[in-house]
Scaffold this motif. Structure first.
Motif, short mmCIF file in Angstrom:
data_model
loop_
_atom_site.label_atom_id
_atom_site.label_comp_id
_atom_site.label_asym_id
_atom_site.label_seq_id
_atom_site.Cartn_x
_atom_site.Cartn_y
_atom_site.Cartn_z
N LEU A 178 0.84 -1.20 0.00
CA LEU A 178 0.00 0.00 0.00
C LEU A 178 0.88 1.25 0.00
CD1 LEU A 178 -1.86 -2.30 1.23
CD2 LEU A 178 -3.12 -0.45 2.31
N PHE A 179 1.88 1.26 0.89
CA PHE A 179 2.81 2.39 0.94
C PHE A 179 3.99 2.01 1.81
CE2 PHE A 179 -0.51 3.03 4.16
CZ PHE A 179 0.23 3.12 5.32
N HIS A 180 5.04 2.83 1.74
CA HIS A 180 6.22 2.65 2.57
C HIS A 180 6.11 3.59 3.75
CE1 HIS A 180 10.59 2.96 3.58
NE2 HIS A 180 10.48 1.66 3.38
N SER A 181 6.57 3.15 4.92
CA SER A 181 6.46 3.99 6.11
C SER A 181 7.82 4.18 6.78
CB SER A 181 5.49 3.34 7.10
OG SER A 181 5.45 4.09 8.30
N THR A 182 8.06 5.39 7.28
CA THR A 182 9.24 5.67 8.10
C THR A 182 8.80 6.57 9.25
OG1 THR A 182 9.66 7.51 6.59
CG2 THR A 182 11.02 5.54 6.28
N ALA A 183 9.70 6.79 10.20
CA ALA A 183 9.37 7.67 11.33
C ALA A 183 9.33 9.12 10.85
CB ALA A 183 10.41 7.51 12.42
N ARG A 184 8.37 9.88 11.36
CA ARG A 184 8.23 11.28 11.00
C ARG A 184 8.29 12.16 12.23
NH1 ARG A 184 6.15 10.93 5.56
NH2 ARG A 184 7.06 8.93 4.99
N LEU A 185 8.85 13.35 12.05
CA LEU A 185 8.77 14.37 13.10
C LEU A 185 7.52 15.20 12.80
CD1 LEU A 185 10.25 15.75 15.54
CD2 LEU A 185 11.16 17.37 13.86
N ILE A 186 6.62 15.27 13.78
CA ILE A 186 5.40 16.05 13.57
C ILE A 186 5.34 17.18 14.59
CG2 ILE A 186 4.07 14.13 12.59
CD1 ILE A 186 2.73 13.79 15.32
N GLY A 187 4.54 18.20 14.28
CA GLY A 187 4.45 19.35 15.17
C GLY A 187 3.02 19.84 15.31
N ASN A 188 2.74 20.51 16.41
CA ASN A 188 1.44 21.13 16.62
C ASN A 188 1.38 22.41 15.78
OD1 ASN A 188 -0.07 23.42 18.34
ND2 ASN A 188 -1.10 21.46 18.62
N PRO A 189 0.39 22.53 14.88
CA PRO A 189 0.36 23.66 13.95
C PRO A 189 0.36 25.02 14.66
CG PRO A 189 -1.20 21.96 13.27
CD PRO A 189 -0.70 21.56 14.63
N LEU A 190 -0.42 25.15 15.73
CA LEU A 190 -0.49 26.44 16.42
C LEU A 190 0.84 26.76 17.10
CD1 LEU A 190 -2.39 28.76 17.08
CD2 LEU A 190 -3.01 27.57 19.20
N ALA A 191 1.46 25.76 17.74
CA ALA A 191 2.75 25.98 18.39
C ALA A 191 3.79 26.42 17.37
CB ALA A 191 3.21 24.70 19.10
N LEU A 192 3.73 25.87 16.17
CA LEU A 192 4.69 26.24 15.13
C LEU A 192 4.45 27.68 14.68
CD1 LEU A 192 4.57 22.90 13.10
CD2 LEU A 192 6.58 23.79 14.32
N ARG A 193 3.18 28.07 14.61
CA ARG A 193 2.87 29.43 14.17
C ARG A 193 3.29 30.47 15.22
NH1 ARG A 193 -3.06 30.21 12.86
NH2 ARG A 193 -2.79 28.05 12.20
N LEU A 194 3.17 30.09 16.50
CA LEU A 194 3.50 31.02 17.59
C LEU A 194 4.96 30.92 18.01
CD1 LEU A 194 0.35 30.48 19.86
CD2 LEU A 194 0.74 32.31 18.19
N ASP A 195 5.71 30.07 17.34
CA ASP A 195 7.10 29.78 17.72
C ASP A 195 7.98 31.04 17.68
OD1 ASP A 195 9.53 28.45 18.18
OD2 ASP A 195 9.85 28.19 16.02
N THR A 196 8.75 31.25 18.75
CA THR A 196 9.64 32.41 18.79
C THR A 196 11.05 32.05 18.31
OG1 THR A 196 10.12 31.90 21.09
CG2 THR A 196 8.39 33.53 20.67
N GLY A 197 11.21 30.86 17.77
CA GLY A 197 12.52 30.50 17.23
C GLY A 197 13.02 29.16 17.73
#
Lengths: 213, 213
Positions: A178-197
């Motif tokens: 069906l597909f190949h899978s690997t580990a991914r780094l994911i993030g919270n969209p709001l935290a990324l938008r409010l990120d100060t760096g």
């Protein structure tokens, strides 16, 4: 404080190594005698939550963890509102349709219409068979899916295949991916938008050690 | 051949003992080095499937196993078409609402409307809060539910409590019980109707060793 959701099990060691290389040392979490589910990093700037694979996207989607590591298989199955940041490269495996070796089926489209298919990943499996235009009855199991064709509860299974040993041990063969899978780094969209760096720096540091050859 | 679905984990040892007392010896399944998921009984008249708790009702509902042992907690959550034959008495625990000990909540009805509740048993939890007429947002987790109030992803949890140690270790207290759970013997309705005597005899033999004081 920056919180990172790490998955118990096969992806944990490599996940810890990747964060360590980017400056966050969570190695205490992999100690044999560790029983804590929430641990600070060695520097004290961050903390890790040790949760089950399937719960990583939940903690990240709700913002209790700003970042998380999880297999693409789980991400695709759950369809949560999280940002996919990096393909970490490790934990490679494929989601495949498998049948009894003694069966006449050699492609997914050989399966009879309305046959039963057992899987832990029924949503991904449903999508796949919809695209094939093959109506099947999906049976959700939570473990040992390889028992499906052996007990006769299903004609086929859809499951993760890494080395293929479990399939061979049970007289099954994978007939289509069906597909190949690997580990991914994911993030919270709001935290990324409010990120100060801080988040962005960490993601970049982890990207730097990329898996490109 | 008679097939029995047995649950991996905490209920396995007692389940095997109860079948043994009724004449079916599956003790090979509890051997430390056992890796097989399907094993014949010592007499060869029956076989056992070793599956996860949550999969026992699936195998019994589909008729791949005529009998199975599973906790009432799982039965109630899944609502499958299986016959409840016996309360086997062991595996006692309660499904309870728990909150942080430092919180002001001492009854489920104290919880604020629309608060978040994390659980592995979201369907049982939903039913409970519906009866209380308290709207809550349920978050489905697959493990370590005690992290819910600690991380702040939820105000409360609904989870199984046996000794209460996990709750205490995490600064949580149970404030209200939903129900008490024990291991149940379940059967496939069609197999029971078509039974020529074998199933009925086994069930009666297991009933004979009842848990009555």
């Amino acid at each position: 404080m920056l919180t990172v959701a790490l998955p118990k099990g096969a992806l944990l060691k490599d996940s810890v190594a990747r964060f360590a290389a980017a400056g966050l040392d969570f190695s205490a979490i992999t100690a044999a005698d560790n029983r804590q589910l929430m641990l600070p990093s060695a520097c004290g700037r961050a903390r890790a939550l040790l949760v089950r694979n399937g719960d990583v996207p939940v903690y990240v989607a709700y913002g209790q963890a700003q970042l998380g590591v999880v297999g693409y298989d789980v991400l695709k199955e759950q369809q949560r509102t999280v940002a996919q940041l990096l393909d970490l490269g490790f934990g490679g495996c494929r989601m495949a349709v498998a049948v009894k070796e003694s069966s006449p089926y050699r492609r997914a489209s050989d399966l009879p219409a309305h046959c039963r298919v057992a899987s832990k990943f029924t949503s991904s499996a449903q999508e796949f068979f919809n695209q094939l235009d093959l109506p099947v009855e999906l049976i959700h199991l939570t473990g040992s899916v390889e028992l499906g064709p052996i007990t006769g509860i299903s004609e086929a299974i859809v499951d993760l295949v890494a080395t293929g040993r479990t399939l061979r041990d049970n007289g099954l063969i994978a007939i289509e991916d069906l597909f190949h899978s690997t580990a991914r780094l994911i993030g919270n969209p709001l935290a990324l938008r409010l990120d100060t760096g801080e988040l962005n720096e960490l993601v970049q540091a982890m990207e730097g050690q990329g898996v490109t050859p």
